[in-house]
Design a protein around this motif. Sequence first.
Motif, PDB file in Angstrom:
ATOM      1  N   PRO A   1       0.815  -1.218   0.000  1.00 49.39           N
ATOM      2  CA  PRO A   1       0.000   0.000   0.000  1.00 49.39           C
ATOM      3  C   PRO A   1       0.849   1.268   0.000  1.00 49.39           C
ATOM      4  CG  PRO A   1      -0.801  -1.574   1.632  1.00 49.39           C
ATOM      5  CD  PRO A   1       0.530  -2.081   1.158  1.00 49.39           C
ATOM      6  N   LEU A   2       0.336   2.291  -0.653  1.00 48.63           N
ATOM      7  CA  LEU A   2       1.057   3.560  -0.745  1.00 48.63           C
ATOM      8  C   LEU A   2       1.425   4.101   0.636  1.00 48.63           C
ATOM      9  CD1 LEU A   2       2.076   6.010  -2.359  1.00 48.63           C
ATOM     10  CD2 LEU A   2      -0.250   6.934  -2.276  1.00 48.63           C
ATOM     11  N   GLU A   3       0.477   4.021   1.586  1.00 47.53           N
ATOM     12  CA  GLU A   3       0.750   4.587   2.907  1.00 47.53           C
ATOM     13  C   GLU A   3       1.891   3.859   3.626  1.00 47.53           C
ATOM     14  OE1 GLU A   3      -3.047   1.988   3.198  1.00 47.53           O
ATOM     15  OE2 GLU A   3      -2.144   3.446   1.811  1.00 47.53           O
ATOM     16  N   VAL A   4       2.044   2.565   3.340  1.00 43.55           N
ATOM     17  CA  VAL A   4       3.161   1.813   3.929  1.00 43.55           C
ATOM     18  C   VAL A   4       4.466   2.202   3.240  1.00 43.55           C
ATOM     19  CG1 VAL A   4       4.137  -0.478   4.340  1.00 43.55           C
ATOM     20  CG2 VAL A   4       1.682  -0.105   4.610  1.00 43.55           C
ATOM     21  N   CYS A   5       4.426   2.333   1.923  1.00 41.82           N
ATOM     22  CA  CYS A   5       5.620   2.754   1.177  1.00 41.82           C
ATOM     23  C   CYS A   5       6.123   4.108   1.676  1.00 41.82           C
ATOM     24  CB  CYS A   5       5.307   2.832  -0.316  1.00 41.82           C
ATOM     25  SG  CYS A   5       5.016   1.237  -1.109  1.00 41.82           S
ATOM     26  N   GLU A   6       5.192   4.990   2.004  1.00 38.88           N
ATOM     27  CA  GLU A   6       5.581   6.323   2.480  1.00 38.88           C
ATOM     28  C   GLU A   6       6.294   6.248   3.831  1.00 38.88           C
ATOM     29  OE1 GLU A   6       3.358   9.912   1.659  1.00 38.88           O
ATOM     30  OE2 GLU A   6       1.717   8.693   0.851  1.00 38.88           O
ATOM     31  N   THR A   7       5.915   5.298   4.662  1.00 40.23           N
ATOM     32  CA  THR A   7       6.584   5.164   5.963  1.00 40.23           C
ATOM     33  C   THR A   7       8.008   4.627   5.812  1.00 40.23           C
ATOM     34  OG1 THR A   7       5.820   2.884   6.383  1.00 40.23           O
ATOM     35  CG2 THR A   7       4.360   4.682   7.072  1.00 40.23           C
TER      36      THR A   7
END
Length: 204
Positions: free
Chosen positions: A136-142
Motif C-alpha cells: 500500500p502507498l501509505e506503507v511505502c511512504e513510511t
Amino acid sequence: MLTEGKKFIIPHKGKIKKEDRQKLKGHKSAILWFTGLSGSGKSTLAHAVEEKLFEMGVHTYVLDGDNVRRGINKDLGFSEEDRKENIRRIGEISKLFVDAGIIVLSAFISPYRRDREFVRNLVEKDEFIEIYVKCPLEVCETRDVKGLYKKAREGLIKNFTGIDDPYEEPENPEIVVETDKEPLEESVEKIIGYLRKKGYLENL
C-alpha cells in the motif's frame, strides 16, 4: 540520416546459441521483473533472491532503477516518454542477459502496463516473469528513507509515481508478493519455489 543508415545494420550470428549457454550453466535463463511503487521493497527482494540463487550456483545479475539511471540512462528524466525509453533500454539489456544464459533480476517501478508488456514481448514465451511487489502507498511512504514522497507531496518533485503520476497494477503477474504482510524470507522462497516448479532450475 539515422534511418538511412539502419539498412546497413546486419546482425552477425555466431554458432553458440542461447541454449548452449544455458546448458553450460546448468539452468534456464529468464527475466525476473520486479515492479511496484517506490518503497515497496523491489530492490531488497531482488538482491535477496539473487543471494539465494547465487548460493545454488545460478548465474545471475541485478539491474536496479537507481543504478541504471546513474549510467546508461543518466540522460533521462521522469516524464512519461522518458519513463518509456528508460524501460525500453532496460528491456533490451535484460534480453541480452537472457541470451547470455543468465537469470537477470530487473527491479524497476515501471508504472505502465504497456511498457512492461513491451519487455515481455522482447523475449520468448516463459522468459519474462512479472513479479508484482505489492505494498500500500501509505506503507511505502513510511519506508521513505530518501524523503521522496514528502518532497513529491510538497511539489518539489514532479511526475512522482503514486502521487501525481499513476501506477498501473499488473493484471496477470506470474507472482505476487505482499511485502507489508510477508517476511522477506517467505517472499524469497515463493519466488524460488516458482522457478523450481516451472523448470528453470531443473538441473540444480
